[in-house]
Design an enzyme around this catalytic site. Structure first.
Site, short mmCIF file in Angstrom:
data_model
loop_
_atom_site.label_atom_id
_atom_site.label_comp_id
_atom_site.label_asym_id
_atom_site.label_seq_id
_atom_site.Cartn_x
_atom_site.Cartn_y
_atom_site.Cartn_z
N TYR A 476 0.84 -1.20 0.00
CA TYR A 476 0.00 0.00 0.00
C TYR A 476 0.88 1.25 0.00
O TYR A 476 0.95 1.96 -0.96
CB TYR A 476 -0.96 -0.01 1.18
CG TYR A 476 -1.95 1.13 1.15
CD1 TYR A 476 -3.07 1.07 0.32
CD2 TYR A 476 -1.76 2.28 1.91
CE1 TYR A 476 -3.98 2.12 0.26
CE2 TYR A 476 -2.65 3.34 1.85
CZ TYR A 476 -3.76 3.26 1.04
OH TYR A 476 -4.65 4.31 0.97
N SER A 556 -6.47 1.14 -4.49
CA SER A 556 -6.55 2.56 -4.18
C SER A 556 -5.16 3.19 -4.32
O SER A 556 -4.59 3.18 -5.41
CB SER A 556 -7.14 2.75 -2.78
OG SER A 556 -7.54 4.08 -2.59
N ASP A 640 -17.78 3.89 -7.56
CA ASP A 640 -16.60 4.29 -6.78
C ASP A 640 -16.48 5.82 -6.84
O ASP A 640 -16.03 6.38 -7.83
CB ASP A 640 -15.33 3.64 -7.33
CG ASP A 640 -14.14 3.85 -6.40
OD1 ASP A 640 -14.23 4.72 -5.50
OD2 ASP A 640 -13.12 3.16 -6.57
N HIS A 675 -15.79 1.58 -3.90
CA HIS A 675 -14.35 1.48 -3.65
C HIS A 675 -13.97 0.18 -2.96
O HIS A 675 -12.81 -0.19 -2.94
CB HIS A 675 -13.91 2.68 -2.81
CG HIS A 675 -12.44 2.97 -2.88
ND1 HIS A 675 -11.79 3.22 -4.07
CD2 HIS A 675 -11.50 3.03 -1.91
CE1 HIS A 675 -10.50 3.44 -3.82
NE2 HIS A 675 -10.30 3.32 -2.54
#
Length: 705
Positions: A476, A556, A640, A675
């Site tokens: 991430y 993301s 999203d 999302h």
């Protein structure tokens, strides 16, 4: 910056072909427009700008055509249906959340196994008979309405609950009688990033003005406001409590102390933290008093006890600390330190039974301690193994529970005796998975600049380091978010079939405090990509795998990570899965709440240097024609409104145009989904079957049930 748009074209359906294992893939040809943006004298074409219009007929036709190609490819993977069957089987177990106590009753969430949404139950005693309190599955026929929060009035009479439809960030609030379960007439719309904070016979919430019709999921969100809703009145009569028109691109949220004497106001969106204000609710004319105004730091009240406000903050402590403020002198300069910063990162804090329960991260794993309200350590809670813990309890109640999970331990619940410092297993799920057959190790490897990066590896105990093992490499690296150990049933078939799950703790996250976070932001963002690339290189050098056996996955900000790494090092990875990713780094801040990410990214409007840096790694702008990119499946969803699907649409279109045709280049676009949060189990299973079958097929794995 100026924009010159010369021509808009509809999408044509002529074909581009590329060779794949199955047969030649034929992609829809995506029309190009002559849109050019000028940044500090540099012209930047944006040929797929028309795909930003998510409600146009042309975009809908493009989505349909792309999904047809993707579904056709996935349907030909020989083991896709068998994999879905196995994923369904390993997911079909009873999942019970940690109990929480409200007004003398116990509440907990439970999913029988394959229910689309978990159900909230209540029981009068811990060993009493549970009954349904609120079942979100009854809120829609297809499970796409998710319960996102439950908020009890302080007198226990009412429960407000928040829902999301189709995965959107837009929130609706309903109210029910807590005893009878009867739904009241109260209904709030166009709320966002909010709960329901009770005071008297009503509650505070945050909302935006109703958006332009047709642009609900793409237009920039501005002018967040705080309202007070009195029960029994329409939303149109709600009282405006706070707004700040001078700063339309900021968030304004609030919380109320349990005794309903203090209203805390949080202001964020202009830095890495939040400002904090307080209002004395005992006085009708009381103003909001500034407690802390520097939005580069976090200020979070934990409890108000005996005239003191206990706060969690990283002000003056990059690894966080606990401080205390007096209600009468609440400005930051008058706060006193209660629990100082330590070598480990303080990642969680709450008051249970008159004691502080503090969670610290040491090399990305949780460790738990109990402190007195005088700031002195009382004891450590020795957790079952390296993993992640979450506590549940009330500040005035000595009953305490905690959940614990690791890569091989599903979420189990324990009952903790704070007087004896002992705990016993309260509930544990039964999963069709032999945890004893697997092992997790943590390794530390050097990144490009020599920084040591931690990585967890989970695999079969009998795995051989022969350089041929398939790897699912996940990261991430942003927004101060830490990746701690956690269990996912979705990984089981991959692990059972010889795969290695690798989870990397990249810079940009919060694993080692604010300095670690900042080292992966703005003009240091390349560190994050270097860390991830170095993880793959380490796994190859250590003979775990080779470049043809590595799949990189992230969502993301992690989708940005995958997009940047596959464009910088297309030779290093066999498969790439950028999920709901931020792919256009020059325009991300122009949609919904994208402006809020500027504290981590900077924007293309900040300066010539910032523009050039962003353009230098922006996935969309670094695809090169004729390049052999990894087998790629981009994923996004039509609702999203966090990272709008235009990012993925434009990236997929450009990737299909640039790829040399060797590997498949697909985009999977879900409907009635957002999302990721609140996605019904049926959709989760279908999506994960598609992702894992695509990965395993393109890594040359055989699936054995």
């Amino acid at each position: 910056m100026k924009q010159v748009q010369i021509l808009a074209l509809a999408m044509s359906m002529t074909a581009v072909s590329c060779g794949v294992k199955q047969s030649k893939l034929v992609y829809p040809e995506t029309a190009k427009v002559d849109t050019v943006d000028v940044y500090f004298g540099t012209e930047v074409p944006d040929p797929y700008r028309w795909l930003e219009n998510d409600t146009s007929a042309a975009t809908a036709a493009w989505v349909e055509a792309q999904n047809k190609v993707t579904n056709g490819y996935l349907s030909q993977i020989p083991f896709r249906e068998a994999l879905l069957k196995r994923l369904t089987a390993v997911s079909d177990y009873e999942k019970i959340g940690t109990p929480f106590k409200k007004h003398g009753k116990y509440y907990f969430f439970k999913n029988d196994g394959l229910q689309n949404q978990s159900v909230l139950y209540v029981q009068d005693k811990l060993d009493g008979e549970p009954r349904v309190f609120l079942d979100p599955n009854r809120l829609s026929d297809d499970g796409t309405v998710a319960l996102t929060g439950i908020f009890f009035s302080h007198n226990g009479k009412y429960a407000a609950y928040t829902i999301s439809r189709s995965g959107s960030d837009w929130t609706e609030i309903y109210v029910m009688d807590a005893e009878s379960g009867q739904l009241l007439d109260d209904h709030i719309e166009w709320a966002k990033f909010t709960g329901a904070e009770w005071q008297g016979d009503g509650f505070y919430y945050s909302a935006y003005d109703a958006p332009e019709k047709g642009k609900e999921f793409s237009n920039m969100n501005a002018n967040h406001k705080i309202y007070y809703h009195k029960l029994g009145t329409p939303q149109s009569q709600d009282k405006l409590v706070y707004q700040n028109p001078a700063y339309p691109k900021r968030f304004y949220t609030c919380s109320v102390s349990e005794d309903e004497t203090m209203l805390f106001l949080y202001e964020s969106g202009e830095g890495r933290g939040n400002a904090l204000y307080v209002k004395d609710l005992r006085r009708n004319d009381a103003p909001f008093v500034a407690m802390a105004t520097d939005m580069d730091y976090q200020y979070s009240p934990l409890e108000v006890i005996g005239g003191k406000i206990y706060l969690f903050t990283n002000h003056g402590a990059p690894k966080n600390r606990i401080m205390v403020a007096d209600l009468a002198k609440s400005e930051l300069k008058d706060w006193t330190e209660l629990v100082p910063e330590s070598e480990a990162v303080l990642s969680g804090a709450q008051v249970i039974g008159g004691k502080l329960f503090l969670t610290y991260d040491k090399d990305a794993s949780n460790h738990a301690y109990v402190y007195g309200l005088d700031g002195k350590q009382l004891q450590e809670i020795k957790l079952p193994s390296l993993g992640t813990v979450g506590f549940s309890g009330d500040k005035d109640d000595k009953e305490c529970f905690f959940s614990f999970t690791s890569f091989t331990i599903p979420g189990a619940t324990y009952k903790y005796d704070m007087d004896k410092n002992t705990y016993e297993l309260f509930r544990a799920p039964k999963v069709d998975f032999d945890a004893d057959a697997f092992v997790t190790e943590q390794v530390f490897y050097p990144s490009k600049d020599g920084t040591k990066i931690p990585m967890f590896l989970t695999y079969k105990k009998d795995l051989k380091k022969n350089g041929t093992n398939p790897v699912y490499l996940y990261g991430y690296g942003g927004f101060n978010i830490s990746l701690n150990p956690g269990f996912s049933a979705m990984r089981i078939p991959f692990l059972e079939n010889g795969g290695i799950y690798a989870q990397v703790n990249l810079r940009g996250g919060g694993e080692y405090g604010e300095a670690w976070h900042v080292a992966g932001t703005k003009m240091q963002k390349q560190n994050v990509f270097d860390d991830f690339i170095a993880a793959a290189e380490y796994l190859i050098a250590a003979n775990y795998t080779n470049k043809d056996k590595i799949a990189i996955v992230g969502g993301s900000n992690g989708g940005l990570l995958v997009g940047a790494c596959m464009t910088q090092r297309p030779d290093l990875f066999r498969v790439a899965i950028p999920e709901v990713g931020v792919m256009d780094m020059l325009r991300y801040h122009k949609f919904t709440i994208g402006w809020n990410w500027a504290s981590d990214y900077g924007t293309s409007e900040d300066s010539k240097e910032m523009f050039e840096y962003l353009k230098g790694y922006s996935p969309l702008h670094n695809l090169k024609p004729g390049t052999k990119y990894p087998a790629t499946m981009v994923t996004t969803a039509d609702h999203d409104d966090r990272v709008v699907p235009a990012h993925s649409f434009k990236f997929a279109a450009m990737l299909q145009a640039c790829n040399d045709g060797t590997n498949p280049t697909l985009i999977r676009i879900d409907s009635k989904a957002g999302h990721g949060a609140g996605k019904p189990m049926s959709k989760v299973l279908e999506e994960q079957a598609d992702i894992y079958s695509f990965i395993m097929y393109n890594l040359g794995m055989d699936f054995k049930d």
